[in-house]
Design an enzyme around this catalytic site. Structure first.
Site, PDB file in Angstrom:
ATOM      1  N   CYS A  99      23.950   5.108   1.440  1.00 17.06           N
ATOM      2  CA  CYS A  99      24.000   4.401   2.721  1.00 17.06           C
ATOM      3  C   CYS A  99      24.378   5.324   3.874  1.00 17.06           C
ATOM      4  O   CYS A  99      24.308   4.915   5.025  1.00 17.06           O
ATOM      5  CB  CYS A  99      25.017   3.267   2.643  1.00 17.06           C
ATOM      6  SG  CYS A  99      26.646   3.869   2.228  1.00 17.06           S
ATOM      7  N   CYS A 133      30.501   1.105  -3.018  1.00 21.16           N
ATOM      8  CA  CYS A 133      31.337   1.391  -1.850  1.00 21.16           C
ATOM      9  C   CYS A 133      32.748   1.776  -2.303  1.00 21.16           C
ATOM     10  O   CYS A 133      33.393   2.631  -1.698  1.00 21.16           O
ATOM     11  CB  CYS A 133      31.412   0.185  -0.926  1.00 21.16           C
ATOM     12  SG  CYS A 133      29.817  -0.567  -0.614  1.00 21.16           S
ATOM     13  N   CYS A 164      30.855   0.456   5.688  1.00 21.25           N
ATOM     14  CA  CYS A 164      30.751  -0.996   5.630  1.00 21.25           C
ATOM     15  C   CYS A 164      32.127  -1.625   5.379  1.00 21.25           C
ATOM     16  O   CYS A 164      33.110  -0.934   5.105  1.00 21.25           O
ATOM     17  CB  CYS A 164      29.794  -1.387   4.521  1.00 21.25           C
ATOM     18  SG  CYS A 164      30.482  -1.079   2.902  1.00 21.25           S
ATOM     19  N   ASP A 170      27.373   6.400   4.520  1.00 21.30           N
ATOM     20  CA  ASP A 170      28.735   6.169   4.996  1.00 21.30           C
ATOM     21  C   ASP A 170      29.652   7.325   4.598  1.00 21.30           C
ATOM     22  O   ASP A 170      29.422   7.995   3.604  1.00 21.30           O
ATOM     23  CB  ASP A 170      29.275   4.854   4.432  1.00 21.30           C
ATOM     24  CG  ASP A 170      28.556   3.655   5.043  1.00 21.30           C
ATOM     25  OD1 ASP A 170      27.856   3.855   6.048  1.00 21.30           O
ATOM     26  OD2 ASP A 170      28.694   2.554   4.520  1.00 21.30           O
TER      27      ASP A 170
HETATM   28 FE1  FES Z   1      28.000   2.249   2.515  1.00 16.55          FE
HETATM   29 FE2  FES Z   1      29.331   0.286   1.507  1.00 16.55          FE
HETATM   30  S1  FES Z   1      27.317   0.223   2.243  1.00 16.55           S
HETATM   31  S2  FES Z   1      29.914   2.336   1.617  1.00 16.55           S
END
Ligand code: FES
Length: 126
Positions: A33, A102, A58, A35
């Site tokens: 993602c 995550c 997220c 992140d």
């Molecule tokens: Fe990226 Fe949760 S969607 S860490």
């Protein structure tokens, strides 16, 4: 979909911020993602006395970082290395299956920060 504990740690996250003179810093990213999570540790006599995080991610990533910091505070470095994303998710009363990846970010960031500390203080690692 989310437990009350997840919502609580998401809305009232603990230990957000940075430690300017941190003893160990770990940054990890999630390839899926994009992140990013950064953990800062303050260590005294092999014990984590302070920990802060910054997460660009997220809600589940923020809630798991918050819970993970609470779980390692006051613990030894060895104990922190044993923290698993499963334990963090359980402490939050579970995460939806699609959000388990995550929580992995929280485990990896804590481990990376501890390993950074150990790399900088090889004399303390036996
Ligand atoms: Fe990226 Fe949760 S969607 S860490």
């Amino acid at each position: 979909m989310y437990s009350e504990k997840v919502m609580d740690h998401f809305s009232n996250h603990r230990n957000v911020g940075e430690i300017p003179d941190a003893d160990g810093v770990g940054t990890v990213g999630n390839a899926k993602c994009g992140d990013i999570m950064k953990m800062y540790l303050k260590v005294e006599d092999g014990v984590i006395v302070d920990v802060k995080f910054k997460t660009f991610g997220c809600g589940a990533a923020i809630a798991t970082s918050s819970m993970a910091t609470e779980m390692v505070k006051g613990k030894t470095l060895q104990e922190a290395l044993q923290l698993t994303n499963k334990a963090v998710a359980e402490a939050l009363d579970g995460l939806p299956p699609v959000k388990m990846h995550c929580s992995l970010l929280a485990e990896e960031a804590i481990h990376a920060a501890v390993e950074d500390y150990m790399k900088n203080h090889p004399e303390e690692v036996k």
